[in-house]
Design a protein around this motif. Sequence first.
Motif, short mmCIF file in Angstrom:
data_model
loop_
_atom_site.label_atom_id
_atom_site.label_comp_id
_atom_site.label_asym_id
_atom_site.label_seq_id
_atom_site.Cartn_x
_atom_site.Cartn_y
_atom_site.Cartn_z
N UNK A 12 0.80 -1.23 0.00
CA UNK A 12 0.00 0.00 0.00
C UNK A 12 0.83 1.28 0.00
N UNK A 13 1.86 1.37 0.83
CA UNK A 13 2.66 2.60 0.90
C UNK A 13 3.39 2.90 -0.40
N UNK A 14 3.58 1.87 -1.23
CA UNK A 14 4.31 2.04 -2.48
C UNK A 14 3.39 2.28 -3.68
N UNK A 15 2.13 1.84 -3.59
CA UNK A 15 1.27 1.88 -4.79
C UNK A 15 0.09 2.83 -4.67
N UNK A 16 -0.16 3.38 -3.48
CA UNK A 16 -1.27 4.33 -3.34
C UNK A 16 -0.77 5.75 -3.58
N UNK A 17 -1.53 6.51 -4.37
CA UNK A 17 -1.17 7.91 -4.59
C UNK A 17 -2.45 8.74 -4.61
N UNK A 18 -2.32 9.98 -4.13
CA UNK A 18 -3.46 10.89 -4.09
C UNK A 18 -3.69 11.45 -5.48
N UNK A 19 -4.93 11.37 -5.94
CA UNK A 19 -5.25 11.81 -7.30
C UNK A 19 -6.53 12.63 -7.31
N UNK A 20 -6.64 13.54 -8.27
CA UNK A 20 -7.88 14.26 -8.52
C UNK A 20 -8.69 13.42 -9.51
N UNK A 21 -9.91 13.08 -9.12
CA UNK A 21 -10.76 12.24 -9.96
C UNK A 21 -12.17 12.81 -9.97
N UNK A 22 -12.97 12.33 -10.89
CA UNK A 22 -14.38 12.73 -10.94
C UNK A 22 -15.14 12.00 -9.84
N UNK A 23 -16.22 12.62 -9.36
CA UNK A 23 -17.07 11.93 -8.39
C UNK A 23 -17.65 10.69 -9.05
N UNK A 24 -17.70 9.58 -8.32
CA UNK A 24 -18.27 8.37 -8.93
C UNK A 24 -19.78 8.51 -9.14
N UNK A 25 -20.25 7.93 -10.20
CA UNK A 25 -21.68 7.97 -10.53
C UNK A 25 -22.31 6.64 -10.12
N UNK A 26 -23.37 6.69 -9.31
CA UNK A 26 -24.02 5.45 -8.87
C UNK A 26 -24.67 4.70 -10.03
N UNK A 27 -24.58 3.38 -9.97
CA UNK A 27 -25.28 2.52 -10.90
C UNK A 27 -26.62 2.11 -10.30
N UNK A 28 -27.33 1.22 -10.96
CA UNK A 28 -28.62 0.76 -10.43
C UNK A 28 -28.46 0.16 -9.03
N UNK A 29 -29.30 0.62 -8.11
CA UNK A 29 -29.27 0.11 -6.74
C UNK A 29 -28.16 0.66 -5.87
N UNK A 30 -27.38 1.58 -6.41
CA UNK A 30 -26.27 2.16 -5.65
C UNK A 30 -26.58 3.58 -5.21
N UNK A 31 -25.82 4.05 -4.24
CA UNK A 31 -25.92 5.41 -3.75
C UNK A 31 -24.51 5.98 -3.61
#
Length: 114
Positions: A12-31
């Motif tokens: 985790x300490x080697x492969x996680x990086x902070x990124x700017x991304x779009x807000x996720x869009x919910x699919x059917x049955x998701x919130x």
Amino acid sequence: MQAWQVHRNGEPREVMSLADTARPEPGPGQVRLKVRAADVNFPDALLCRGQYQVRPPLPFTPGVEICGETEDGRRVLATTALPHGGFAEYALADEAGLLPAPAALDDAEAAALH
């Protein structure tokens, strides 16, 4: 929004990086949930390593257990719907799996309760 993303498998300490991304869009049955707190646990490390039984497509955001807030203001516990995990400002979860967060617990305690 900002999210900790994994673009390749490894520690985790080697492969996680902070990124700017779009807000996720919910699919059917998701919130979509505003993340109030995310618990860090062993499955998250296994996800980063590519060793968990669920292997989301790269890139993904780990963080499988959260305390979040629905768009209508409810404070809830949720297991996130990968690849949009809780190490972000917003995450996705299945609406049917939401649980009310106990008022006696703060956000971090509630996230760990799940």
